[in-house]
Scaffold this active site. Structure first.
Site, PDB file in Angstrom:
ATOM      1  N   LYS A  41      -3.199   0.370  -3.442  1.00 48.17           N
ATOM      2  CA  LYS A  41      -2.699  -0.986  -3.211  1.00 48.17           C
ATOM      3  C   LYS A  41      -2.235  -1.562  -4.544  1.00 48.17           C
ATOM      4  CE  LYS A  41      -4.296  -4.145  -0.319  1.00 48.17           C
ATOM      5  NZ  LYS A  41      -5.073  -5.212   0.328  1.00 48.17           N
ATOM      6  N   VAL A  65       0.846  -1.188   0.000  1.00 43.89           N
ATOM      7  CA  VAL A  65       0.000   0.000   0.000  1.00 43.89           C
ATOM      8  C   VAL A  65       0.886   1.244   0.000  1.00 43.89           C
ATOM      9  CG1 VAL A  65      -1.861   1.229   1.171  1.00 43.89           C
ATOM     10  CG2 VAL A  65      -1.764  -1.262   1.267  1.00 43.89           C
ATOM     11  N   ASP A 120     -10.351 -12.465   7.227  1.00 44.17           N
ATOM     12  CA  ASP A 120      -9.056 -12.052   7.784  1.00 44.17           C
ATOM     13  C   ASP A 120      -9.234 -10.823   8.685  1.00 44.17           C
ATOM     14  OD1 ASP A 120      -6.363 -12.264   8.262  1.00 44.17           O
ATOM     15  OD2 ASP A 120      -5.762 -11.148   6.478  1.00 44.17           O
TER      16      ASP A 120
END
Length: 1124
Positions: free
Chosen positions: A847, A833, A952
């Site tokens: 990103k 990023v 995640d």
């Protein structure tokens, strides 16, 4: 001694005399207690709070305190009289004491042993402790001491053991610690100590144990550490120590454990580390180490555990590691290692765990690894390995976990695999393996996951698998398996997933399929199944996804299918089903995807379909449906992805109720017999990206919205009466067609031109007619995005939104100086990023994901799949607590996919909590962050259509804006719930410390996994601790919390020291309440965890009970973030 106040009259002299006598007696007895006893009484009366009266026999009537609980005395000098007895030992550990340690502790000048561990003592460590100059052992661990370590400890020259772990101490480790020349054990882990480690540590040449992990130390390890020649244990994990590992560590030849994981170390691993021949554990994982693994590690003959994973190590694995005869566990995963796996590893006879996954290894898997008879866990996944699976693997009698997925392995799977091994996880997916499924793979009855997808395996499913009672998931998608549906599978009472897609199975689906009681996923797409759907399918009460698309199934849909109340996804497309749709379909209220296209269904669409309010995609194209389109379809308020009714025999007008579908992105009504006008309500379809009305009998003016006005002619072909937009003008006086009089004969030259043009037009018209007739006879795939099961998931049609922000690649390159490292603000699971300031002054986050567009290898699409996963997920989401995706693009120069995000000026929650800034966030701020993240996650789980699992969730994936509002981000692993076309993430889904316990044995990610991970984030906010904990404390934060509550009950001592400085009971009680919510989220059983919506409600209710106290001051107390 207490004071008594009496009122008495002059005539009560006798009473006064009696009282005076008692007071005199009390004074006399108190003065008879020796000085050590008086100091101890002051400790009790002016410091300790003894709620359980553990110190009940501490009183002043004794001559000495030597018989008091926790007190031991020794004689001073040759006399054995009571006057010569002095206190040398004070052990008050685990007495449930609270309060403070009084300065009177300094009066116990003969104290040798002091143990106050495992209590709830607070306040500072008194500087008067320095007067206890004879102290040899001081245990203050597992309390709530705050403040700094007093420099006066330098007076304790006899001190051998100093334990202050698990407190709330802050400030530096004082330089004066180097004056304790006799110190052997220094244990200070799990505090809030800061600053660099003092160079004076080098003076402690008797030191054997130095443990200071889980603090906020920074700077480098001082080179003077090399002088601590007796050091056996060096533990500094979970700090912010940076720089290179000093080569002087190699001088500490007595070292047995080096625990330095999760710091910020960089540079090379020094070769001198090979001198540590007594070392048993080397844990350097979770850093930024680069370069090769030193071959000198092979000299560490005592090594048992070698953990170097999650770094940036490159080069080859040194063959010298084969000399490590005692090593039991090697983990080099998640690095950049290349070359072949050295055969010398086969010499490590004690090896039980070998993890090399997610590297760049090539070559074959050495058959010599079969000599490792103790090997229980082997993971070589996500590499570029070739060749066969070594046949010797079938003789490994300890093997339980064998994962080789995402490589280029070929050849036959060893047919004896499992015969002698207690296998419980086998994943060989995404390779080029052939042959048959090993018949004995479940011989030991332990197998829970068998994934052989995306290979070239043929033959039948062997009886050994069909009798595997432990099996939870059978995944053999994308092979060449044959035979009929194996009815024996439904005798496996634990089986939850059968995935046989894209094989060559044939024959009818047997009625026995109804006995698969626990089945949740039944995927049989792209096979050769025939005959009718059995009515017994209705008995699958737990079925969530049912996909039989691209087969040769016939007959009607059994109305009994409505009994599958849990069904969320039903795909019957590309078969030969006939008859009308049963109205009972409308009772499947959980249904989100309904695909019935390319069959021979006929009759009217039942109006009950309008009851499917959770439906996000409706595919009915290429059938024989007739009658009018039911207006009840306008009730499908969640419909978002597509409504496809093309290539049918619908007639009548388009119902205006369709205009109520505000989320709809694609609408296909082409190739029907619809008449009338396009309803004006279609102007409300604000999300529409594409639609097709061609080949109907529609008339009138197009809606005035931009999307209709800008549509190409192909969307309206075959509707002579339509006008507006790119079609003819709706005003007859402005007709774009030439008047017939203008074509009358003129000059000879003009006539010839007309003849030529007319001939060309006539020829083109005939060609167009032939093409139209061809497509009418052979209906094509509808224009709405509809992914074929045999096609790759990575398609242009999967992009469901159009970039709106006007950022160019040139702007991005200029703003980041060509993606220079100085602009990096973070590294995610799937990319890097960068911070970029656009020409407009707007700051965005970019990103960058490396693309694999140039290759055709199926194994090279991980990053592109990640790119699509983020686009497909974020592109459809608008929520204040979800990171906003502005746009996306592909940069050919760097062969990279780029995602352009909203920039979050304060970084991630993980950085704020564990980057030395946690003291800047008060409890109201942390609670607001927790609630915001919870609301974002609840939106993904309950309000997105289709629902989304993040996969995640962790503090580093919760980003914080300048107003301290939380935004959930990093959707590299995001997955639409039960979407079988999603990339199968066989690798660990999630991050260490956040992974739900059931994932280890089910390999299945559910919403409850997200909730577990969110519970860990809550615990981080509450305790200030990192998600990964030392093994002796449970290994992870959730386990540590459970153990702490079990041993000490749930009190404020579990909280972050920075939070407990407040003295408001309302806030403290609120934090305890939220801790209970966190514990509920991290329950071991998924069924015991709440839903995310319930979590949000519990948090809101807890905040309402706390009232106005929960108001953050952080935003006003902290300076704004630095300008971009």
């Amino acid at each position: 001694m207490g004071w008594w106040i009496f009122e008495f009259k002059k005539e009560s002299k006798s009473m006064f005399v009696g009282v005076l006598f008692l007071l005199t007696l009390l004074v006399w007895t108190s003065e008879s207690l020796n000085s050590d006893g008086q100091f101890l009484l002051e400790l009790k009366n002016r410091g300790f709070q003894d709620s359980l009266n553990r110190l009940h026999n501490w009183n002043g009537i004794d001559e000495t305190p030597c018989n008091w609980i926790g007190v031991n005395c020794s004689s001073q000098g040759s006399s054995s009289s009571s006057n010569s007895l002095v206190v040398t030992s004070l052990d008050l550990s685990s007495m449930n004491l609270s309060g403070i340690v009084s300065p009177s502790i300094g009066g116990l000048v003969n104290l040798v042993y002091l143990n106050l561990a495992y209590n709830a003592l607070t306040g500072d460590i008194p500087r008067e402790i320095g007067n206890c100059s004879k102290l040899e052992v001081m245990f203050l661990n597992n309390n709530q001491f705050g403040g700094s370590i007093p420099v006066e400890i330098n007076k304790l020259s006899q001190l051998r053991s100093f334990n202050i772990c698990n407190n709330k101490l802050s400030g530096p480790l004082p330089e004066e610690i180097g004056d304790l020349y006799n110190l052997e054990e220094l244990v200070a882990y799990t505090n809030n100590l800061t600053g660099p480690l003092p160079r004076s540590l080098g003076n402690l040449n008797k030191l054997t144990t130095f443990r200071a992990g889980q603090n906020d130390f920074s700077g480098n390890i001082p080179t003077e550490i090399g002088k601590c020649l007796n050091l056996k244990l060096l533990g500094l994990a979970q700090n912010f120590i940076s720089g290179e590992l000093p080569k002087e560590i190699g001088m500490l030849v007595k070292l047995q454990e080096v625990i330095l994981w999760q710091n910020k170390f960089s540079g090379f691993i020094p070769k001198d580390i090979g001198n540590l021949t007594s070392l048993e554990t080397l844990a350097l994982y979770g850093n930024s180490l680069v370069g090769p693994i030193p071959s000198e590690i092979g000299n560490m003959k005592s090594l048992k555990k070698l953990y170097l994973y999650q770094n940036q190590l490159n080069g080859t694995i040194p063959k010298e590691l084969g000399k490590l005869s005692k090593v039991m566990e090697i983990d080099f995963s998640e690095n950049l290692l290349s070359g072949e796996i050295p055969v010398e590893l086969s010499k490590i006879s004690e090896l039980r765990l070998l993890y090399l996954f997610q590297n760049k290894l090539t070559g074959i898997i050495p058959n010599e690894l079969s000599k490792l008879r103790n090997l229980a866990k082997l993971d070589l996944s996500i590499n570029s390995l070739t060749g066969p699976i070594p046949p010797g693997f079938q003789n490994l009698t300890s093997m339980r976990q064998l994962q080789l997925f995402h490589n280029s392995l070929s050849g036959v799977i060893p047919q004896g695999l499992g015969l002698y091994s207690p296998l419980w996880v086998v994943d060989f997916s995404e390779n080029q393996l052939s042959g048959k499924i090993p018949p004995f793979i479940c011989q030991q009855s332990n197998l829970i996951l068998l994934n052989l997808g995306s290979n070239r395996i043929f033959g039948n499913i062997p009886p050994g698998v069909l009798r595997c009672k432990s099996l939870l998931q059978l995944r053999v998608v994308g092979n060449r398996l044959t035979g009929q549906f194996p009815t024996e599978l439904c005798k496996l009472v634990n089986l939850s997933a059968i995935e046989l897609d894209q094989n060559r199975f044939s024959g009818p689906l047997p009625p026995e399929i109804g006995t698969c009681q626990k089945l949740q996923r039944l995927h049989l797409a792209a096979n050769q199944f025939s005959s009718n759907l059995p009515n017994e399918i209705s008995k699958l009460s737990n079925l969530v996804t049912f996909n039989v698309s691209s087969n040769s199934l016939t007959g009607p849909i059994p109305s009994e299918i409505a009994n599958c109340k849990m069904l969320q996804r039903l795909d019957l497309s590309r078969n030969s089903f006939i008859g009308s749709l049963p109205p009972e379909l409308g009772s499947l209220h959980q249904l989100e995807i309904l695909r019935l296209s390319e069959n021979r269904f006929s009759g009217n669409i039942p109006f009950t379909i309008g009851n499917l309010t959770h439906l996000t995609e409706l595919q009915m194209g290429g059938n024989l449906f007739s009658g009018s389109i039911p207006p009840q379809l306008g009730l499908l308020s969640s419909l978002q992805i597509a409504m496809n009714l093309s290539y049918n025999d619908f007639s009548g007008e388009i119902p205006p109720e369709i205009g109520n579908l505000h989320l709809l992105m694609y609408l296909s009504l082409n190739n029907n017999h619809l008449s009338g006008e396009i309803p004006t309500t279609f102007e409300n379809l604000s999300s529409l990206l594409g639609c097709n009305f061609s080949y109907n009998n529609l008339t009138g003016q197009l809606p005035h919205t931009q999307i209709f006005q800008n549509m190409t002619l192909t969307s309206f072909l075959g509707n002579k009466g339509l006008c507006g937009g790119h079609l003819r003008s709706c005003d007859p006086s402005h007709s774009s067609w030439p008047h017939i009089s203008s074509l009358k004969a003129g000059s000879a030259r003009r006539g010839r031109i007309i003849i030529i043009v007319s001939s060309v037009i006539g020829g083109i018209s005939l060609l167009l007619i032939a093409i139209v007739v061809h497509f009418l006879r052979n209906p094509v795939e509808p224009t709405a995005p509809y992914v074929h099961d045999k096609e790759p998931f990575f398609q242009e049609s999967d992009i469901y939104f159009v970039p709106k922000e006007r950022f160019t690649v040139k702007d991005i390159l200029e703003a980041t100086k060509g993606f220079h490292d100085s602009y990096i603000v973070g590294r995610g699971a799937c990319g890097t990023v960068y911070k970029a300031v656009m020409p407009s002054g707007k700051t965005i986050a970019v990103k960058k994901l490396e693309s694999n567009r140039e290759g055709n290898n199926n194994n090279s699409n991980n990053t592109d799949n990640s790119f699509r996963a983020e686009i497909l997920t974020l592109g459809k989401i608008r929520h204040r607590n979800i990171v906003r995706l502005y746009s996306f693009c592909y940069h050919q120069g760097s062969n990279s996919n780029l995602l352009l995000y909203e920039y979050m000026s304060r970084g991630s929650l993980g950085e704020l909590l564990h980057g030395g800034k946690s003291h800047s966030m008060d409890w109201p701020t942390r609670f607001a962050i927790a609630l915001g993240a919870a609301e974002g996650l609840a939106y993904l789980h309950h309000d997105c259509k289709p629902r989304i699992i993040h996969r995640d969730i962790k503090s580093n994936n919760i980003l914080i804006d300048e107003n301290f509002e939380a935004h959930v981000g990093d959707f590299g692993l995001a997955k639409v719930i039960d979407m079988p076309l999603s990339k199968s993430v066989s690798a660990v889904a999630g991050s260490y410390g956040y992974i739900a316990p059931e994932y280890a044995y089910t390999m299945k990610v559910t919403e409850k996994c997200d909730i577990y991970s969110f519970g860990v984030v809550l615990l981080e906010l509450l305790t200030g601790k990192a998600p990964v904990q030392p093994l002796e404390q449970g290994g992870d934060l959730a386990t540590w919390t459970r153990n702490h509550i079990r041993d000490h009950s749930l009190t404020s001592e579990i909280l972050d020291p920075y939070l407990t400085k407040v003295e408001d009971d309302v806030i403290l009680n609120h934090m305890i309440t939220v801790t209970k919510i966190a514990v509920l989220c991290t329950k071991s059983s998924p069924s015991d965890r709440p839903t995310m919506r319930e979590v949000v409600l519990m948090l809101i209710e807890s905040g309402e009970r706390a009232g106005k106290v929960i108001v953050s001051t952080t935003c006003s107390d902290l300076p704004p973030p630095a300008p971009p």
